[in-house]
Design a protein around this motif. Structure first.
Motif, PDB file in Angstrom:
ATOM      1  N   ARG B 176      -5.000   0.691   1.353  1.00 32.86           N
ATOM      2  CA  ARG B 176      -4.147  -0.196   0.564  1.00 32.86           C
ATOM      3  C   ARG B 176      -3.464   0.571  -0.557  1.00 32.86           C
ATOM      4  N   SER B 177      -4.184   1.528  -1.138  1.00 32.98           N
ATOM      5  CA  SER B 177      -3.629   2.221  -2.300  1.00 32.98           C
ATOM      6  C   SER B 177      -2.426   3.082  -1.921  1.00 32.98           C
ATOM      7  N   VAL B 178      -2.285   3.451  -0.636  1.00 27.42           N
ATOM      8  CA  VAL B 178      -1.043   4.132  -0.258  1.00 27.42           C
ATOM      9  C   VAL B 178      -0.009   3.123   0.262  1.00 27.42           C
ATOM     10  N   GLY B 179      -0.274   1.834   0.054  1.00 23.99           N
ATOM     11  CA  GLY B 179       0.741   0.830   0.342  1.00 23.99           C
ATOM     12  C   GLY B 179       0.683   0.233   1.730  1.00 23.99           C
ATOM     13  N   MET B 180      -0.375   0.529   2.509  1.00 20.43           N
ATOM     14  CA  MET B 180      -0.434  -0.043   3.852  1.00 20.43           C
ATOM     15  C   MET B 180      -0.682  -1.544   3.783  1.00 20.43           C
ATOM     16  N   SER B 181      -0.113  -2.264   4.763  1.00 22.10           N
ATOM     17  CA  SER B 181      -0.418  -3.684   4.901  1.00 22.10           C
ATOM     18  C   SER B 181      -1.803  -3.815   5.512  1.00 22.10           C
TER      19      SER B 181
END
Lengths: 248, 274
Positions: B176-181
């Protein structure tokens, strides 16, 4: 510096876990290129604060802004915020089933939709920067703790964030590996990256931080320029804490 | 030692040497076998083992031919495979509903699990064949596949949930912290790592399904157990045929279990690296 638009701003933020209040009326601003180090005893809310900024935890009350966007206004906005905010965890949290290079490229490819070749180029650039380019094909389990944490930093940088959050990045490391990670972080600070860093490494804080924040019981007890914070801590609690960690 | 005298502790058994215990065991086995043979003899059972091979395979004028039991095994494997695929799909849906924040979805999944897990498989089969069958125009084969699929979906969904749950929570946070859904995080990060926790119990579940598929013989779906019943109805060789069928099941399950054990061993050592 304080006059620019802040990269991160918290206004009167509260966070509850059930009845337990982890953050109490926390307000702070982080200006571009500003380096803030947060310290305090364990359980004081330091990690919770950092985790609320990229919404790994949802705050209960108050407002949080990242790059002018308020957190909590829809899902796409959260993903946008997470792309802008790099996060480094205490336990590294590298993806063990992916090689070092794949750990770095998966975000740029899947989230930023970069072409694979461009993502690899970017990854190699940042691996070189954290001085670990020769390990690109290895898997996380084959690296030392210090190397893993440097990879984790490079992974966050590959998203080209405008601010980096560090949540006790050296606490899980063997003592001889702490310095290699701190050196990378200092180098990053030197380059003008804005950062919030939760750490107990007071030597690092003294060298790098523009501003120090001391937290206890979920509250910000003291927030001051680093120089003054270390030489003239205002509150009794902060003085006691510094006496203990600095062993003076 | 005084510490070993705690009340309620295990009772010290007399220890025998390895050879002595194996000898004792063999003696017991021989005794039971002798009793069984003796009993069969006493009831005047007419052993006809020489007639069994033709039900496995035969060489006729047309060349090599599979026997009825072998064809039955094929039917059992086909039925099991189709049911397993259904169980995987349905199990994945139930697991997703269970792990979601949807209140209704959660309730549906929970109700499904409680109903299916707390009914005897035989009753579930009767429900599918005698109740749902006429209503939805299901033939006996479709009812059998659906029943086995639904029954094992409940077990599969719990395996899936446990497998996903055993992946370190920090992995999802990092994704999540790298922006993944959420979907990206599960697909690229969580599920690949959950595979090593999933494979061994899934193999065990496949073995379990093959075993429970025998029950559909009560609604006369053609598979190995049904074939056995039919042969016995013709020949009265109940001892030989049931021994043979048991041996074939045992062989198939043993192969699967060995595969599962090997996988478990491999992942037990590989899984420990952080």
């Amino acid at each position: 510096m304080a006059d620019c638009d802040p990269v991160i701003e918290l206004r009167n933020v509260d966070k509850f876990y059930g009845d337990f209040q982890a953050l109490a009326n926390v307000s702070m601003r982080l200006a571009p290129s500003e380096r803030v180090v947060i310290c305090g005893p364990s359980g004081s809310g330091k990690s919770t604060l950092v985790r609320c900024v990229n919404r790994l935890e949802e705050h209960s009350a108050g407002r949080i802004f990242v790059g002018g966007e308020e957190l909590g206004a829809g899902k796409t906005n959260i993903r946008w915020v997470r792309m802008k905010v790099g996060m480094v965890f205490q336990q590294f949290n590298l993806f063990p089933h992916l090689s070092v290079l794949e750990n770095l490229t998966i975000g740029p490819i899947r989230v930023r939709k970069l072409a694979k070749s461009r993502a690899i180029e970017l990854a190699r650039e940042y691996l070189a920067r954290v001085d670990i380019l020769d390990q690109a094909e290895k898997y996380p389990a084959q690296l030392s703790g210090g190397q893993q944490q440097r990879v984790a930093i490079a992974r966050a940088l590959c998203m080209e964030p405008s601010v980096m959050l560090f949540d006790e990045p050296t606490s899980a490391l063997d003592p001889e590996m702490i310095n290699e990670v701190l050196a990378v972080m200092a180098d990053l600070a030197q380059s003008g990256m804005a950062m919030i860093c939760v750490t107990h490494e007071m030597g690092f804080a003294r060298r790098v931080a523009d501003r120090m924040i001391f937290m206890d019981g979920g509250e910000i007890i003291e927030s001051a320029p680093a120089e003054r914070f270390f030489s003239h801590p205002q509150s009794e609690r902060c003085r006691r804490f510094l006496d203990q960690v600095l062993e003076r | 030692m005084p510490s070993s005298a705690r009340p309620g502790c295990r009772i010290p058994l007399p220890t025998a040497s390895g050879a002595a215990s194996v000898g004792l065991y063999l003696l017991l086995v021989c005794l039971v076998l002798a009793l069984a043979l003796n009993g069969a003899e006493a009831m005047g059972y007419n052993w006809q083992w020489y007639r069994v091979p033709e039900y496995l395979f035969a060489f006729t004028d047309d060349g090599f031919q599979w026997g009825e039991i072998a064809l039955g095994l094929g039917a059992t494997l086909k039925l099991s495979l189709q049911s397993f695929v259904l169980a995987l799909g349905l199990g994945a849906v139930v697991a997703l509903l269970r792990m979601s924040n949807l209140v209704v979805g959660n309730a549906i999944a929970l109700a499904f699990l409680e109903i299916v897990r707390n009914l005897p498989l035989l009753i579930l089969l009767y429900l599918f064949y005698y109740v749902l069958g006429p209503i939805f125009a299901l033939d006996r084969y479709a009812a059998a596949v659906l029943c086995l699929g639904v029954y094992h979906a409940a077990l599969v969904s719990e395996i899936l949930r446990a497998g996903v749950g055993s992946v370190d929570g920090g992995q999802l946070e990092a994704a999540r912290s790298v922006g993944m859904s959420s979907a990206q995080a599960y697909r690229h990060i969580v599920l690949p790592q959950a595979m090593k926790f999933l494979l061994p119990p899934m193999t065990g579940e496949a073995a379990h399904l093959i075993k429970s598929s025998a029950i559909v013989s009560v609604i006369a779906v053609v598979e190995m157990t049904t074939v056995g019943r039919n042969i016995i109805a013709d020949t009265y060789m109940s001892f030989e045929i049931w021994f043979t069928i048991a041996a074939v099941y045992l062989l198939v399950i043993l192969v699967l279990s060995l595969a599962a054990a090997r996988m478990e061993q491999r992942y037990a050592t590989a899984g420990r690296r952080k």
